[in-house]
Write a protein that holds these residues in place. Structure first.
Motif, PDB file in Angstrom:
ATOM      1  N   ALA A 191       0.841  -0.700  -0.403  1.00 28.63           N
ATOM      2  CA  ALA A 191       0.112  -0.528   0.260  1.00 28.63           C
ATOM      3  C   ALA A 191       0.794   1.325   0.141  1.00 28.63           C
ATOM      4  O   ALA A 191       0.750   2.466  -0.135  1.00 28.63           O
ATOM      5  N   ASP A 192       2.384   0.663   1.032  1.00 31.93           N
ATOM      6  CA  ASP A 192       2.807   2.350   0.240  1.00 31.93           C
ATOM      7  C   ASP A 192       4.136   2.142   0.057  1.00 31.93           C
ATOM      8  O   ASP A 192       4.467   1.405   0.648  1.00 31.93           O
ATOM      9  N   GLN A 193       4.811   2.520  -0.759  1.00 30.88           N
ATOM     10  CA  GLN A 193       6.136   2.227  -1.504  1.00 30.88           C
ATOM     11  C   GLN A 193       6.938   3.413  -2.114  1.00 30.88           C
ATOM     12  O   GLN A 193       6.603   4.141  -2.299  1.00 30.88           O
ATOM     13  N   ARG A 194       8.183   3.316  -1.650  1.00 32.05           N
ATOM     14  CA  ARG A 194       9.235   3.995  -2.318  1.00 32.05           C
ATOM     15  C   ARG A 194      11.016   3.832  -2.567  1.00 32.05           C
ATOM     16  O   ARG A 194      11.246   2.280  -2.255  1.00 32.05           O
TER      17      ARG A 194
ATOM     18  N   LEU B 183      15.513   9.771 -13.324  1.00 29.32           N
ATOM     19  CA  LEU B 183      14.072  10.063 -14.903  1.00 29.32           C
ATOM     20  C   LEU B 183      15.485  11.165 -15.544  1.00 29.32           C
ATOM     21  O   LEU B 183      15.708  12.050 -14.286  1.00 29.32           O
ATOM     22  N   ASP B 184      15.437  11.015 -16.497  1.00 28.71           N
ATOM     23  CA  ASP B 184      16.437  11.691 -16.958  1.00 28.71           C
ATOM     24  C   ASP B 184      17.945  11.091 -16.817  1.00 28.71           C
ATOM     25  O   ASP B 184      18.202   9.863 -17.249  1.00 28.71           O
ATOM     26  N   THR B 185      18.554  12.307 -16.245  1.00 32.07           N
ATOM     27  CA  THR B 185      19.685  11.948 -16.000  1.00 32.07           C
ATOM     28  C   THR B 185      19.530  12.738 -14.249  1.00 32.07           C
ATOM     29  O   THR B 185      20.832  12.034 -13.239  1.00 32.07           O
ATOM     30  N   GLU B 186      18.773  12.184 -13.675  1.00 29.32           N
ATOM     31  CA  GLU B 186      18.648  12.812 -12.029  1.00 29.32           C
ATOM     32  C   GLU B 186      18.156  12.399 -11.482  1.00 29.32           C
ATOM     33  O   GLU B 186      17.400  10.795 -11.626  1.00 29.32           O
ATOM     34  N   THR B 187      19.259  11.607 -10.329  1.00 27.21           N
ATOM     35  CA  THR B 187      17.992  10.363  -9.685  1.00 27.21           C
ATOM     36  C   THR B 187      17.065  10.816  -8.934  1.00 27.21           C
ATOM     37  O   THR B 187      17.402  12.102  -7.871  1.00 27.21           O
ATOM     38  N   CYS B 188      16.237  10.282  -8.620  1.00 27.71           N
ATOM     39  CA  CYS B 188      14.596  10.632  -7.808  1.00 27.71           C
ATOM     40  C   CYS B 188      14.128   9.950  -7.188  1.00 27.71           C
ATOM     41  O   CYS B 188      14.340   8.323  -7.520  1.00 27.71           O
ATOM     42  N   SER B 189      13.668  10.350  -6.241  1.00 27.95           N
ATOM     43  CA  SER B 189      13.009   9.052  -5.234  1.00 27.95           C
ATOM     44  C   SER B 189      11.475   9.556  -5.374  1.00 27.95           C
ATOM     45  O   SER B 189      11.256  10.854  -5.491  1.00 27.95           O
ATOM     46  N   LEU B 190      10.874   7.954  -5.602  1.00 28.89           N
ATOM     47  CA  LEU B 190       9.350   8.207  -5.411  1.00 28.89           C
ATOM     48  C   LEU B 190       8.100   7.883  -4.641  1.00 28.89           C
ATOM     49  O   LEU B 190       9.305   6.672  -3.819  1.00 28.89           O
ATOM     50  N   ARG B 191       7.160   7.804  -4.489  1.00 31.58           N
ATOM     51  CA  ARG B 191       6.306   7.333  -3.371  1.00 31.58           C
ATOM     52  C   ARG B 191       5.299   6.913  -3.975  1.00 31.58           C
ATOM     53  O   ARG B 191       4.701   8.428  -4.348  1.00 31.58           O
ATOM     54  N   VAL B 192       4.832   6.268  -3.875  1.00 38.04           N
ATOM     55  CA  VAL B 192       3.325   5.655  -4.880  1.00 38.04           C
ATOM     56  C   VAL B 192       2.476   5.061  -3.279  1.00 38.04           C
ATOM     57  O   VAL B 192       2.819   3.953  -2.758  1.00 38.04           O
ATOM     58  N   TYR B 193       1.960   5.465  -3.011  1.00 37.02           N
ATOM     59  CA  TYR B 193       0.776   4.280  -2.422  1.00 37.02           C
ATOM     60  C   TYR B 193      -0.674   5.300  -2.038  1.00 37.02           C
ATOM     61  O   TYR B 193      -1.080   5.538  -2.797  1.00 37.02           O
ATOM     62  N   TRP B 194      -1.293   4.095  -1.560  1.00 32.25           N
ATOM     63  CA  TRP B 194      -3.208   3.650  -1.591  1.00 32.25           C
ATOM     64  C   TRP B 194      -3.630   5.272  -0.554  1.00 32.25           C
ATOM     65  O   TRP B 194      -3.426   5.092   0.471  1.00 32.25           O
ATOM     66  N   ASN B 195      -4.594   5.581  -0.897  1.00 29.08           N
ATOM     67  CA  ASN B 195      -5.787   6.344  -0.105  1.00 29.08           C
ATOM     68  C   ASN B 195      -6.921   5.867   0.038  1.00 29.08           C
ATOM     69  O   ASN B 195      -7.375   5.621  -0.600  1.00 29.08           O
ATOM     70  N   GLU B 196      -6.669   5.094   1.243  1.00 28.06           N
ATOM     71  CA  GLU B 196      -7.647   3.993   1.063  1.00 28.06           C
ATOM     72  C   GLU B 196      -9.001   4.773   1.363  1.00 28.06           C
ATOM     73  O   GLU B 196     -10.154   4.611   0.894  1.00 28.06           O
ATOM     74  N   TYR B 197      -9.388   6.073   2.566  1.00 25.65           N
ATOM     75  CA  TYR B 197     -10.433   6.432   2.531  1.00 25.65           C
ATOM     76  C   TYR B 197     -11.108   7.358   0.989  1.00 25.65           C
ATOM     77  O   TYR B 197     -12.538   6.934   1.153  1.00 25.65           O
ATOM     78  N   SER B 198     -10.305   7.859  -0.035  1.00 25.01           N
ATOM     79  CA  SER B 198     -10.557   7.171  -1.060  1.00 25.01           C
ATOM     80  C   SER B 198     -10.760   7.231  -2.458  1.00 25.01           C
ATOM     81  O   SER B 198     -10.946   6.505  -2.995  1.00 25.01           O
ATOM     82  N   GLY B 199     -10.373   5.489  -2.095  1.00 22.60           N
ATOM     83  CA  GLY B 199      -9.823   4.591  -3.050  1.00 22.60           C
ATOM     84  C   GLY B 199      -9.472   4.742  -4.244  1.00 22.60           C
ATOM     85  O   GLY B 199      -9.419   4.876  -5.139  1.00 22.60           O
ATOM     86  N   TYR B 200      -7.466   6.035  -4.250  1.00 20.86           N
ATOM     87  CA  TYR B 200      -7.158   5.939  -4.970  1.00 20.86           C
ATOM     88  C   TYR B 200      -5.329   5.830  -4.606  1.00 20.86           C
ATOM     89  O   TYR B 200      -5.084   6.335  -3.896  1.00 20.86           O
ATOM     90  N   TRP B 201      -4.037   5.412  -5.892  1.00 20.51           N
ATOM     91  CA  TRP B 201      -3.211   5.147  -5.658  1.00 20.51           C
ATOM     92  C   TRP B 201      -2.858   7.282  -5.716  1.00 20.51           C
ATOM     93  O   TRP B 201      -3.448   8.201  -6.532  1.00 20.51           O
ATOM     94  N   SER B 202      -1.785   6.979  -5.196  1.00 23.23           N
ATOM     95  CA  SER B 202      -1.417   9.010  -5.518  1.00 23.23           C
ATOM     96  C   SER B 202       0.237   8.576  -5.371  1.00 23.23           C
ATOM     97  O   SER B 202       0.946   7.875  -5.256  1.00 23.23           O
ATOM     98  N   LEU B 203       0.938   9.545  -6.085  1.00 20.62           N
ATOM     99  CA  LEU B 203       2.558   9.901  -5.974  1.00 20.62           C
ATOM    100  C   LEU B 203       3.012  10.998  -5.619  1.00 20.62           C
ATOM    101  O   LEU B 203       2.410  12.081  -6.001  1.00 20.62           O
TER     102      LEU B 203
END
Length: 106
Positions: free
Chosen positions: A14-17, A22-42
């Motif tokens: 439900a929550d991943q980091r 991306l291109d030539t830059e290192t970035c951190s992503l967080r993808v998580y489930w919004n249980e209340y509204s029922g959708y994934w966020s980034l």
């Protein structure tokens, strides 16, 4: 010519980091489930953890970042529906019938 990269997300979490280049830059992503509204966020962070953008709703088959006029990353993400037949992604969609793709325009 555009280049595509599949973001390696794990189904059932439900929550991943993760760190990605991306291109030539290192970035951190967080993808998580919004249980209340029922959708994934980034959320996207620079390597030093400064926020680039947060709370982007993962809407299927739609460019996710272009409307924000960001300086970085240069490309865009698409939450691609892999022929699921679902009207909208659910908790079990991530990494299965919906995949997150980064498209580099350079």
């Amino acid at each position: 010519m555009a280049k595509y990269m599949k973001v390696p997300l794990i189904a059932g979490l439900a929550d991943q980091r993760l760190d990605v280049i991306l291109d030539t830059e290192t970035c951190s992503l967080r993808v998580y489930w919004n249980e209340y509204s029922g959708y994934w966020s980034l959320d996207i962070y620079q390597r030093n953890r400064d926020v680039i953008i947060s709370g982007v709703k993962l809407v299927k088959n739609t460019p996710l970042l272009s409307r924000y006029n960001l300086n970085s990353p240069a490309g865009d993400f698409i939450f691609y529906d892999n022929n699921s037949g679902k009207s909208r992604p659910d908790f079990y969609s991530l990494g299965n019938d919906h995949i997150l793709i980064y498209r580099n325009y350079n």
